[in-house]
Design a protein around this motif. Structure first.
Motif, PDB file in Angstrom:
ATOM      1  N   ASP A  14       0.816  -1.218   0.000  1.00  0.00           N
ATOM      2  CA  ASP A  14       0.000   0.000   0.000  1.00  0.00           C
ATOM      3  C   ASP A  14       0.854   1.274   0.000  1.00  0.00           C
ATOM      4  O   ASP A  14       0.317   2.372   0.086  1.00  0.00           O
ATOM      5  N   HIS A  15       2.168   1.111  -0.083  1.00  0.00           N
ATOM      6  CA  HIS A  15       3.068   2.258  -0.013  1.00  0.00           C
ATOM      7  C   HIS A  15       3.720   2.530  -1.372  1.00  0.00           C
ATOM      8  O   HIS A  15       4.109   1.598  -2.082  1.00  0.00           O
ATOM      9  N   SER A  16       3.817   3.799  -1.709  1.00  0.00           N
ATOM     10  CA  SER A  16       4.571   4.241  -2.875  1.00  0.00           C
ATOM     11  C   SER A  16       5.646   5.205  -2.353  1.00  0.00           C
ATOM     12  O   SER A  16       5.357   6.346  -2.016  1.00  0.00           O
ATOM     13  N   ILE A  17       6.868   4.704  -2.273  1.00  0.00           N
ATOM     14  CA  ILE A  17       7.962   5.459  -1.673  1.00  0.00           C
ATOM     15  C   ILE A  17       8.807   6.074  -2.788  1.00  0.00           C
ATOM     16  O   ILE A  17       9.297   5.367  -3.675  1.00  0.00           O
ATOM     17  N   SER A  18       8.956   7.382  -2.756  1.00  0.00           N
ATOM     18  CA  SER A  18       9.738   8.072  -3.778  1.00  0.00           C
ATOM     19  C   SER A  18      10.812   8.924  -3.107  1.00  0.00           C
ATOM     20  O   SER A  18      10.637   9.423  -1.996  1.00  0.00           O
ATOM     21  N   GLY A  19      11.903   9.061  -3.783  1.00  0.00           N
ATOM     22  CA  GLY A  19      13.001   9.851  -3.251  1.00  0.00           C
ATOM     23  C   GLY A  19      13.938  10.259  -4.369  1.00  0.00           C
ATOM     24  O   GLY A  19      13.848   9.765  -5.499  1.00  0.00           O
ATOM     25  N   GLY A  20      14.823  11.170  -4.049  1.00  0.00           N
ATOM     26  CA  GLY A  20      15.744  11.596  -5.082  1.00  0.00           C
ATOM     27  C   GLY A  20      16.659  12.702  -4.619  1.00  0.00           C
ATOM     28  O   GLY A  20      16.721  13.050  -3.428  1.00  0.00           O
ATOM     29  N   VAL A  21      17.356  13.254  -5.591  1.00  0.00           N
ATOM     30  CA  VAL A  21      18.318  14.310  -5.328  1.00  0.00           C
ATOM     31  C   VAL A  21      18.202  15.366  -6.422  1.00  0.00           C
ATOM     32  O   VAL A  21      17.932  15.036  -7.585  1.00  0.00           O
ATOM     33  N   GLU A  22      18.356  16.622  -6.050  1.00  0.00           N
ATOM     34  CA  GLU A  22      18.357  17.735  -6.991  1.00  0.00           C
ATOM     35  C   GLU A  22      19.619  18.571  -6.766  1.00  0.00           C
ATOM     36  O   GLU A  22      20.020  18.797  -5.615  1.00  0.00           O
ATOM     37  N   TYR A  23      20.205  19.021  -7.858  1.00  0.00           N
ATOM     38  CA  TYR A  23      21.396  19.867  -7.769  1.00  0.00           C
ATOM     39  C   TYR A  23      21.188  21.071  -8.673  1.00  0.00           C
ATOM     40  O   TYR A  23      20.771  20.932  -9.822  1.00  0.00           O
ATOM     41  N   GLU A  24      21.469  22.244  -8.131  1.00  0.00           N
ATOM     42  CA  GLU A  24      21.315  23.482  -8.882  1.00  0.00           C
ATOM     43  C   GLU A  24      22.567  24.332  -8.721  1.00  0.00           C
ATOM     44  O   GLU A  24      23.044  24.545  -7.602  1.00  0.00           O
ATOM     45  N   LYS A  25      23.090  24.810  -9.825  1.00  0.00           N
ATOM     46  CA  LYS A  25      24.262  25.679  -9.810  1.00  0.00           C
ATOM     47  C   LYS A  25      23.878  26.989 -10.483  1.00  0.00           C
ATOM     48  O   LYS A  25      23.411  26.995 -11.618  1.00  0.00           O
ATOM     49  N   LEU A  26      24.099  28.081  -9.767  1.00  0.00           N
ATOM     50  CA  LEU A  26      23.675  29.385 -10.261  1.00  0.00           C
ATOM     51  C   LEU A  26      24.857  30.340 -10.263  1.00  0.00           C
ATOM     52  O   LEU A  26      25.544  30.503  -9.253  1.00  0.00           O
ATOM     53  N   ASP A  27      25.107  30.980 -11.415  1.00  0.00           N
ATOM     54  CA  ASP A  27      26.123  32.017 -11.545  1.00  0.00           C
ATOM     55  C   ASP A  27      25.421  33.350 -11.794  1.00  0.00           C
ATOM     56  O   ASP A  27      24.539  33.432 -12.659  1.00  0.00           O
ATOM     57  N   ILE A  28      25.818  34.374 -11.055  1.00  0.00           N
ATOM     58  CA  ILE A  28      25.123  35.658 -11.088  1.00  0.00           C
ATOM     59  C   ILE A  28      26.103  36.781 -11.422  1.00  0.00           C
ATOM     60  O   ILE A  28      27.200  36.853 -10.852  1.00  0.00           O
ATOM     61  N   PHE A  29      25.682  37.637 -12.347  1.00  0.00           N
ATOM     62  CA  PHE A  29      26.386  38.896 -12.613  1.00  0.00           C
ATOM     63  C   PHE A  29      25.328  39.985 -12.560  1.00  0.00           C
ATOM     64  O   PHE A  29      24.425  40.030 -13.397  1.00  0.00           O
ATOM     65  N   ASN A  30      25.423  40.848 -11.560  1.00  0.00           N
ATOM     66  CA  ASN A  30      24.401  41.867 -11.343  1.00  0.00           C
ATOM     67  C   ASN A  30      25.065  43.240 -11.263  1.00  0.00           C
ATOM     68  O   ASN A  30      25.855  43.511 -10.358  1.00  0.00           O
ATOM     69  N   LEU A  31      24.740  44.092 -12.225  1.00  0.00           N
ATOM     70  CA  LEU A  31      25.288  45.447 -12.253  1.00  0.00           C
ATOM     71  C   LEU A  31      24.193  46.428 -11.874  1.00  0.00           C
ATOM     72  O   LEU A  31      23.248  46.630 -12.633  1.00  0.00           O
ATOM     73  N   PHE A  32      24.294  46.980 -10.676  1.00  0.00           N
ATOM     74  CA  PHE A  32      23.329  47.982 -10.217  1.00  0.00           C
ATOM     75  C   PHE A  32      24.088  48.988  -9.360  1.00  0.00           C
ATOM     76  O   PHE A  32      24.290  48.780  -8.165  1.00  0.00           O
ATOM     77  N   VAL A  33      24.549  50.048  -9.986  1.00  0.00           N
ATOM     78  CA  VAL A  33      25.298  51.097  -9.298  1.00  0.00           C
ATOM     79  C   VAL A  33      24.524  52.393  -9.471  1.00  0.00           C
ATOM     80  O   VAL A  33      24.527  53.007 -10.540  1.00  0.00           O
ATOM     81  N   GLN A  34      23.825  52.800  -8.424  1.00  0.00           N
ATOM     82  CA  GLN A  34      23.022  54.018  -8.495  1.00  0.00           C
ATOM     83  C   GLN A  34      23.904  55.258  -8.636  1.00  0.00           C
ATOM     84  O   GLN A  34      25.003  55.305  -8.088  1.00  0.00           O
ATOM     85  N   PHE A  35      23.413  56.222  -9.370  1.00  0.00           N
ATOM     86  CA  PHE A  35      24.054  57.530  -9.523  1.00  0.00           C
ATOM     87  C   PHE A  35      25.431  57.437 -10.172  1.00  0.00           C
ATOM     88  O   PHE A  35      26.280  58.310  -9.961  1.00  0.00           O
TER      89      PHE A  35
END
Length: 245
Positions: A14-35
């Motif tokens: 009566d059981h449905s067992i699920s599992g796993g792994v997730e991997y996320e890699k994020l590279d950010i370049f943010n240019l916000f220089v006021q004035f």
């Protein structure tokens, strides 16, 4: 953004067992220089017409090149999850599980010694090592052929605060600095005369390079926790003989 997800399901009675792994890699370049191009203010319309400013606010990298003030960093998120979907009776189903996420990064904001001496902790705090364990529980109960009650409770991540974290890399007080020049009561301030709205006076740019290390600082609290929220739900679904649900 790179993502990888692996998931498996095992059926056991009566059981449905699920599992796993997730991997996320994020590279950010943010240019916000006021004035970075300067913000001029004028006391009157006549002053504006005569290019006689009352104030200049200038914020930029100490090199006077705004691209040097950009935030460039990255981080990884590793997620593990395990869930059991249990059919207790033909009419009652229970789901329960856990999800775990952990952040890692080797990128740090530039060290600001002035900040550490003033506040007693480093501005180089990052998301590295931050984690979140999220338990969840839900059910579906068919109380009649046409009526279902469902509900659940669980902890969910509130979204990664990329903008907040990005500010720590760009506003470290070492690279991006600012000047505010105001016309004095005497009215004499050559840096605010004959302005054209396009160019920052050379004398202002020259002074800017000497301000390194004493700009505004955004820093992550050492006790910062990944944003999360408990969510609760309860619903009833009924299908009428007329077909309305």
């Amino acid at each position: 953004l790179d993502q990888i997800k692996l998931k498996g399901t095992y059926l056991a009675g009566d059981h449905s067992i699920s599992g796993g792994v997730e991997y996320e890699k994020l590279d950010i370049f943010n240019l916000f220089v006021q004035f970075a191009e300067g913000e001029y203010r004028f006391a009157t319309i006549d002053d504006f017409a005569n290019r006689r400013a009352s104030r200049l606010q200038y914020q930029n990298a100490f090199t006077n090149n705004k691209f040097d003030g950009a935030a460039a960093f990255g981080y990884d998120v590793m997620g593990l999850f395990l869930q059991d979907q249990w059919r207790i009776t033909p009419d009652l189903e229970l789901q329960y599980g856990l999800r775990y996420e952990r952040y890692s990064t080797s990128d740090k904001p530039l060290q600001n010694d002035n900040f550490q001496s003033r506040y007693g902790f480093s501005n180089q705090q990052t998301l590295d090592g931050k984690d979140l364990l999220m338990p969840r529980l839900g059910f579906n109960w068919a109380v009649a052929d046409s009526t279902v009650i469902r509900g659940g409770v669980g902890l969910f991540g509130g979204g990664t605060p990329n903008v907040w974290v990005s500010n720590n890399y760009s506003n470290n007080g070492v690279i991006v600095v600012s000047q505010t020049i105001t016309r004095p009561a005497s009215g004499i301030e050559p840096r605010l005369d004959n302005v054209n709205g396009f160019d920052i006076p050379q004398v202002v740019q020259d002074a800017h390079s000497g301000l390194r290390g004493d700009g505004n600082v955004n820093a992550l609290d050492p006790s910062f926790s990944i944003p999360s929220a408990w969510k609760y739900s309860l619903g009833l679904e009924h299908t009428f003989d007329s077909g309305w649900r």
